[in-house]
Motif scaffolding. Structure first.
Motif, mmCIF file in Angstrom:
data_model
loop_
_atom_site.group_PDB
_atom_site.id
_atom_site.type_symbol
_atom_site.label_atom_id
_atom_site.label_comp_id
_atom_site.label_asym_id
_atom_site.label_seq_id
_atom_site.Cartn_x
_atom_site.Cartn_y
_atom_site.Cartn_z
ATOM 1 N N PRO A 36 0.799 -1.225 0.000
ATOM 2 C CA PRO A 36 0.000 0.000 0.000
ATOM 3 C C PRO A 36 0.835 1.281 0.000
ATOM 4 C CG PRO A 36 -0.272 -1.216 2.066
ATOM 5 C CD PRO A 36 0.509 -2.086 1.136
ATOM 6 N N LEU A 37 1.967 1.261 0.654
ATOM 7 C CA LEU A 37 2.821 2.451 0.659
ATOM 8 C C LEU A 37 3.354 2.736 -0.736
ATOM 9 C CD1 LEU A 37 4.093 4.713 2.277
ATOM 10 C CD2 LEU A 37 5.979 3.179 2.845
ATOM 11 N N GLU A 38 3.753 1.678 -1.443
ATOM 12 C CA GLU A 38 4.240 1.835 -2.818
ATOM 13 C C GLU A 38 3.127 2.374 -3.728
ATOM 14 O OE1 GLU A 38 7.289 1.246 -4.000
ATOM 15 O OE2 GLU A 38 8.220 0.167 -2.357
ATOM 16 N N LEU A 39 1.911 1.883 -3.550
ATOM 17 C CA LEU A 39 0.786 2.385 -4.342
ATOM 18 C C LEU A 39 0.583 3.878 -4.078
ATOM 19 C CD1 LEU A 39 -1.807 -0.506 -3.853
ATOM 20 C CD2 LEU A 39 -0.352 -0.108 -5.835
ATOM 21 N N GLU A 40 0.629 4.244 -2.823
ATOM 22 C CA GLU A 40 0.451 5.638 -2.443
ATOM 23 C C GLU A 40 1.572 6.522 -2.997
ATOM 24 O OE1 GLU A 40 0.425 8.107 1.693
ATOM 25 O OE2 GLU A 40 -0.635 6.183 1.686
ATOM 26 N N GLN A 41 2.803 6.049 -2.925
ATOM 27 C CA GLN A 41 3.938 6.834 -3.422
ATOM 28 C C GLN A 41 3.866 7.070 -4.929
ATOM 29 O OE1 GLN A 41 7.238 4.491 -2.006
ATOM 30 N NE2 GLN A 41 7.320 5.574 -0.049
ATOM 31 N N ARG A 42 3.190 6.184 -5.633
ATOM 32 C CA ARG A 42 3.049 6.315 -7.086
ATOM 33 C C ARG A 42 1.723 6.970 -7.468
ATOM 34 N NH1 ARG A 42 6.356 2.275 -5.866
ATOM 35 N NH2 ARG A 42 8.119 1.808 -7.240
ATOM 36 N N TYR A 43 1.006 7.484 -6.477
ATOM 37 C CA TYR A 43 -0.281 8.163 -6.679
ATOM 38 C C TYR A 43 -1.304 7.270 -7.356
ATOM 39 C CZ TYR A 43 2.690 12.103 -5.510
ATOM 40 O OH TYR A 43 3.582 12.923 -4.880
ATOM 41 N N ILE A 44 -1.244 5.969 -7.058
ATOM 42 C CA ILE A 44 -2.209 5.034 -7.637
ATOM 43 C C ILE A 44 -3.523 5.177 -6.873
ATOM 44 C CG2 ILE A 44 -2.778 2.598 -8.009
ATOM 45 C CD1 ILE A 44 0.260 2.169 -8.558
ATOM 46 N N THR A 45 -4.523 5.697 -7.588
ATOM 47 C CA THR A 45 -5.843 5.934 -7.007
ATOM 48 C C THR A 45 -6.911 5.054 -7.647
ATOM 49 O OG1 THR A 45 -6.231 7.708 -8.593
ATOM 50 C CG2 THR A 45 -5.302 8.340 -6.444
ATOM 51 N N HIS A 46 -6.522 4.328 -8.698
ATOM 52 C CA HIS A 46 -7.454 3.479 -9.434
ATOM 53 C C HIS A 46 -6.858 2.078 -9.589
ATOM 54 C CE1 HIS A 46 -8.796 7.494 -10.499
ATOM 55 N NE2 HIS A 46 -9.832 7.011 -11.168
ATOM 56 N N LEU A 47 -7.718 1.093 -9.555
ATOM 57 C CA LEU A 47 -7.318 -0.298 -9.775
ATOM 58 C C LEU A 47 -8.256 -0.929 -10.795
ATOM 59 C CD1 LEU A 47 -6.943 -1.579 -6.072
ATOM 60 C CD2 LEU A 47 -5.092 -0.883 -7.607
ATOM 61 N N ILE A 48 -7.688 -1.710 -11.702
ATOM 62 C CA ILE A 48 -8.482 -2.605 -12.541
ATOM 63 C C ILE A 48 -8.000 -4.007 -12.232
ATOM 64 C CG2 ILE A 48 -9.103 -3.372 -14.857
ATOM 65 C CD1 ILE A 48 -8.845 -0.514 -15.837
ATOM 66 N N ASN A 49 -8.899 -4.789 -11.662
ATOM 67 C CA ASN A 49 -8.655 -6.158 -11.242
ATOM 68 C C ASN A 49 -9.152 -7.092 -12.344
ATOM 69 O OD1 ASN A 49 -8.733 -8.666 -9.928
ATOM 70 N ND2 ASN A 49 -10.575 -8.148 -8.785
ATOM 71 N N VAL A 50 -8.236 -7.798 -12.999
ATOM 72 C CA VAL A 50 -8.612 -8.716 -14.079
ATOM 73 C C VAL A 50 -8.530 -10.140 -13.537
ATOM 74 C CG1 VAL A 50 -8.271 -9.311 -16.511
ATOM 75 C CG2 VAL A 50 -7.622 -7.036 -15.701
ATOM 76 N N THR A 51 -9.348 -10.404 -12.528
ATOM 77 C CA THR A 51 -9.484 -11.735 -11.933
ATOM 78 C C THR A 51 -10.931 -11.868 -11.462
ATOM 79 O OG1 THR A 51 -9.106 -11.266 -9.569
ATOM 80 C CG2 THR A 51 -7.141 -11.511 -10.958
ATOM 81 N N PRO A 52 -11.390 -13.088 -11.236
ATOM 82 C CA PRO A 52 -12.750 -13.237 -10.700
ATOM 83 C C PRO A 52 -12.836 -12.938 -9.198
ATOM 84 C CG PRO A 52 -11.769 -15.383 -11.095
ATOM 85 C CD PRO A 52 -10.788 -14.362 -11.595
#
Length: 173
Positions: A36-52
Motif C-alpha cells: 500500500p505504501l508503494e501504491l500511495e507513493q506512485r499516486y495510484i488511485t485506481h485499480l483494474i482487477n482482471v481476476t474473478p
C-alpha cells in the motif's frame, strides 16, 4: 480452501513489481496489492482487477473496477475493453495513476493494457506508430509493453487483440 491459501500467500510478498508502461499506467500482478505504501507513493488511485476475485476491502478507498474473468482462451475479454479504456482515460486525465493487475500480470491485465495502447496509443508520444497506417498495431503495442515487462497473453486474448487490427485495417483501406 486451497484457493484461499494461494491468494493469502500472494499477499505475503511485499515487493512492488508493477511496471509503469506510460506515465500513470502501471501493469502488475495481484502481489502488488500487498504494497500500500508503494501504491500511495506512485499516486495510484485506481485499480483494474482482471481476476474473478474481489478487490480486498482495504482498498475500498480507491476507484476500482473488476473484470471477472479467468486466464482462459474462451473468455470474452474484448467485451470489457471499452469500460476499461474509459476507466484508464479518466484516471490519466485526472493526473492520477492506475494499476491494472491479474494473478501474474502477464496475460489478462497485459491484454487490457495492450488494447488500451492500440486504441489510444497515438495520444502518447513515447509509443511508436505504424508508419503506413499511423496507428498503434498489436505488434507495436506488444513490443512496447514487452520492453517494460514480460507478458504472454493467452491465444484467445491475442486473437481478440488481432481482431482490433483486422477491423481497423479494413476501416482504413
Amino acid at each position: 480452501m486451497h484457493r484461499q491459501r494461494e491468494i493469502k500467500s500472494c499477499f505475503e510478498q511485499s515487493t512492488f513489481n508493477a511496471q509503469e508502461i506510460i506515465p500513470g499506467l502501471f501493469l502488475g500482478s495481484i502481489t502488488d496489492l500487498n504494497t500500500p505504501l508503494e501504491l500511495e507513493q506512485r499516486y495510484i488511485t485506481h485499480l483494474i482487477n482482471v481476476t474473478p476475485d474481489n478487490i480486498p476491502p482495504s482498498y475500498s478507498n480507491l476507484n476500482t473496477m473488476t473484470i471477472p474473468i479467468i486466464n482462459h482462451p474462451d473468455e470474452n475479454i474484448e467485451s470489457y475493453f471499452e469500460d476499461a479504456h474509459l476507466k484508464i482515460l479518466d484516471c490519466l486525465q485526472k493526473k492520477s495513476s492506475i494499476l491494472v493487475y491479474c494473478n501474474s500480470g502477464i496475460s489478462g491485465s497485459a491484454t487490457i493494457v495492450l488494447s488500451f495502447l492500440m486504441k489510444y496509443g497515438e495520444l502518447f508520444h513515447q509509443i511508436p506508430k505504424d508508419k503506413k497506417l499511423n496507428i498503434v498495431t498489436y505488434d507495436i503495442a506488444f513490443d512496447y509493453v514487452r520492453s517494460k515487462r514480460e507478458i504472454s497473453p493467452n491465444i484467445g486474448f491475442i486473437l481478440a487483440l488481432n481482431e482490433i487490427d483486422f477491423l481497423r485495417g479494413h476501416l482504413l483501406m
